[in-house]
Scaffold this motif. Structure first.
Motif, PDB file in Angstrom:
ATOM      1  N   THR A 211      47.205  31.114  28.037  1.00 60.66           N
ATOM      2  CA  THR A 211      47.039  29.699  28.268  1.00 60.66           C
ATOM      3  C   THR A 211      48.076  29.213  27.653  1.00 60.66           C
ATOM      4  O   THR A 211      49.205  29.644  27.019  1.00 60.66           O
ATOM      5  CB  THR A 211      45.284  29.749  27.439  1.00 60.66           C
ATOM      6  OG1 THR A 211      46.539  29.589  26.408  1.00 60.66           O
ATOM      7  CG2 THR A 211      44.461  30.501  27.880  1.00 60.66           C
TER       8      THR A 211
ATOM      9  N   GLN B 189      40.367  27.483  20.979  1.00 59.65           N
ATOM     10  CA  GLN B 189      39.598  28.890  20.895  1.00 59.65           C
ATOM     11  C   GLN B 189      38.985  30.161  19.667  1.00 59.65           C
ATOM     12  O   GLN B 189      38.239  30.768  20.262  1.00 59.65           O
ATOM     13  CB  GLN B 189      40.611  29.886  21.710  1.00 59.65           C
ATOM     14  CG  GLN B 189      42.296  30.172  20.502  1.00 59.65           C
ATOM     15  CD  GLN B 189      43.741  31.218  21.012  1.00 59.65           C
ATOM     16  OE1 GLN B 189      43.094  32.170  21.317  1.00 59.65           O
ATOM     17  NE2 GLN B 189      44.571  30.412  21.111  1.00 59.65           N
TER      18      GLN B 189
ATOM     19  N   ASP C  54      45.128  24.255  21.760  1.00 60.92           N
ATOM     20  CA  ASP C  54      44.869  25.682  21.419  1.00 60.92           C
ATOM     21  C   ASP C  54      44.040  26.245  20.455  1.00 60.92           C
ATOM     22  O   ASP C  54      43.158  27.318  20.998  1.00 60.92           O
ATOM     23  CB  ASP C  54      46.203  26.321  21.549  1.00 60.92           C
ATOM     24  CG  ASP C  54      46.158  27.901  21.218  1.00 60.92           C
ATOM     25  OD1 ASP C  54      46.669  28.285  22.966  1.00 60.92           O
ATOM     26  OD2 ASP C  54      46.280  28.628  20.226  1.00 60.92           O
TER      27      ASP C  54
END
Length: 499
Positions: free
Chosen positions: A206, A258, A255
């Motif tokens: 990602t 996750q 981020d």
């Protein structure tokens, strides 16, 4: 920030005139942080600080090798364990540990407030433009932390050519974003650090290369800051606050979402302070988001609550040197609400993250699961529920009401002492929710009643949360202060009736 919307025509009435809110005594051994006085004076045996459980000195060497090879472990943590274990290793293994903890060889360097080192040839080659991006990102992060009142990372003499903190650019193993460690050979808890980042961040699942660089530098450089306070601090505080600061620095990257897949949001029954190799400690960043959104005092561009927690954890001579949970409790004691109430509110908010967090409507913020669901018949028998909670964990009972109901009564019987608290939440048929902390008497008993119009309430939820942070410390466990929790398994009872 988002708040729970009030239900129309809803009146929550406390059924008892009970005592004022009380906090929890964080008793641990002979000193406020649970460390014997000799240890607080700096006489620690490094083997006594070797974390957790069955991890031996030899295993720490193998774990560090595997982490750097990209097996999915936290490389910063593996190297931290290795550094603590190093004095207990056999001579050959000690030399091998030294090689793993050493700074990478480089042939170029550029400095501003930090220094970046990179190679111009071979496997670890990085372009000059990428090195400039690393330097610009690290410099910006450094200035943001210092501007928010954090101490700059501890100066390293001339270990990297000068006293500034060093970032090294390497071709890291697949899936390894970066790491931070120390080559300072000392038993001191506050140490200097250097960090390592990837040379291009291509092939990561990602984010763009720049986004991955940004959150990695933010996360790892915060470890360098933390190490200057206490490199022996508990894993959940180290990683939870480092994951928290990623989004504070780079709000558009996200981020750290996750990590919510394994967190207090997804598994509220797991103690929040438990470390390990499964990544749960990363997901505890949400607790610090909860605090920072509610205690929104800022210095520079960052909320101050996490900074103040690290000031309480500071291990330098004359500093408080509290363990992670005691540091959190100390800050909340000063700024309020106290930890038991704050933790109960956190657990309750996790049932409805879209209302509880600024970014809580994102798909990764899935509501915390229920422990049990039942239906209360209007005027019928009450729903009774008993459970035992581990420390720093929570559970929620849902009791659905019938359309004819016009009131509910919630009664709780909790352990005395105030460490376990309960929150009652009425959920309207329109999805709106309103919560109320249940006041307790000295025995841990309390009740709440609510009246409403028929057909307006779908259910009542009762969230119970155990914020008991008493430990017998230094038992080499995965928990705070490597301790054995003393507040696990305390029985709680809830009774809900509808009228």
């Amino acid at each position: 920030m988002r708040r729970a919307r009030p239900l129309a025509a809803l009146a929550l009435v406390l059924a008892t005139g009970l005592s004022t809110l009380t906090g929890v005594t964080t008793a641990t051994a002979e000193a406020p942080d649970g460390r014997p006085d000799a240890e607080r004076a700096g006489a620690q045996d490094s083997s006594a600080l070797l974390a957790p459980g069955t991890v031996t000195a030899a295993r720490s060497l193998a774990a560090a090798r595997s982490a750097l090879a990209g097996d999915g472990r936290d490389a910063t943590e593996a190297l931290r364990q290795l550094r603590m274990a190093r004095p207990a290793l056999a001579p050959a293994d000690r030399a091998a540990a030294g090689r793993l903890l050493a700074r990478p060889a480089q042939d170029r360097k550029k400095c501003t407030v930090v220094c970046v080192h990179w190679r111009t040839s071979g496997r670890h080659r990085a372009s000059a433009s990428w090195a400039r991006k690393v330097l610009a990102t690290a410099g910006s992060v450094h200035r943001t932390f210092v501007g928010a009142g954090y101490r700059a990372p501890k100066r390293d003499g001339r270990a990297g050519g000068n006293a500034k903190t060093d970032m090294y650019v390497q071709d890291l193993a697949g899936g390894l974003y970066g790491y931070c460690t120390s080559d300072q050979r000392t038993r001191a808890e506050d140490v200097w650090a250097f960090c390592v980042v990837d040379n291009d961040y291509r092939g990561f699942p990602t984010g763009t290369p720049l986004q991955n660089l940004q959150v990695t530098v933010g996360h790892e450089y915060f470890h360098a800051v933390q190490f200057g306070y206490d490199s022996y601090e508990d894993q959940w505080l180290l990683e939870g606050t480092a994951a928290w600061v990623e989004d504070e620095l780079f709000d558009d990257v996200d981020d750290n979402r996750q990590y919510l897949a394994a967190s207090p949001l997804s598994d509220p029954a797991r103690p929040m302070d438990r470390g390990g190799d499964d990544g749960f400690h990363y997901g505890t960043w949400l607790f610090f988001r909860h605090l920072s959104e509610r205690l929104d005092q800022r210095a520079g561009t960052l909320p101050t609550v996490v900074r103040d927690i690290w000031r309480q954890a500071d291990a330098r001579a004359g500093a408080p040197d509290l363990s992670s949970v005691d540091a959190v409790a100390a800050v909340l004691e000063d700024r309020g609400p106290r930890l038991p109430v704050a933790f109960a509110q956190f657990a309750t908010g996790n049932r409805r993250p879209a209302q509880a967090y600024d970014e809580g409507s994102a798909a990764e913020y899935r509501p915390a699961p229920l422990a049990r669901s039942a239906t209360a018949a209007t005027g019928g028998a009450a729903v009774s529920w008993r459970t035992e909670l581990a420390h720093l964990s929570s559970a929620t009972l849902e009791v659905r009401t019938q359309p004819s109901a016009t009131g509910v009564r919630v009664e709780v019987d909790l352990p005395a002492g105030g460490a376990t608290r309960a929150v009652a939440t009425l959920v309207g048929t329109d999805g709106a929710a309103e919560s109320r902390l249940v006041e307790l008497d000295a025995s841990g008993n309390g009740a709440v009643t609510a009246s409403f119009r028929a057909g307006t309430v779908a259910s009542v939820e009762v969230t119970v949360a155990n914020a008991d942070i008493r430990y017998e410390c230094w038992k080499r466990t995965d928990y705070a202060c490597q301790g054995t929790p003393l507040g696990d398994g305390q029985a709680t009872a809830v009774r809900v009736s509808a009228s």
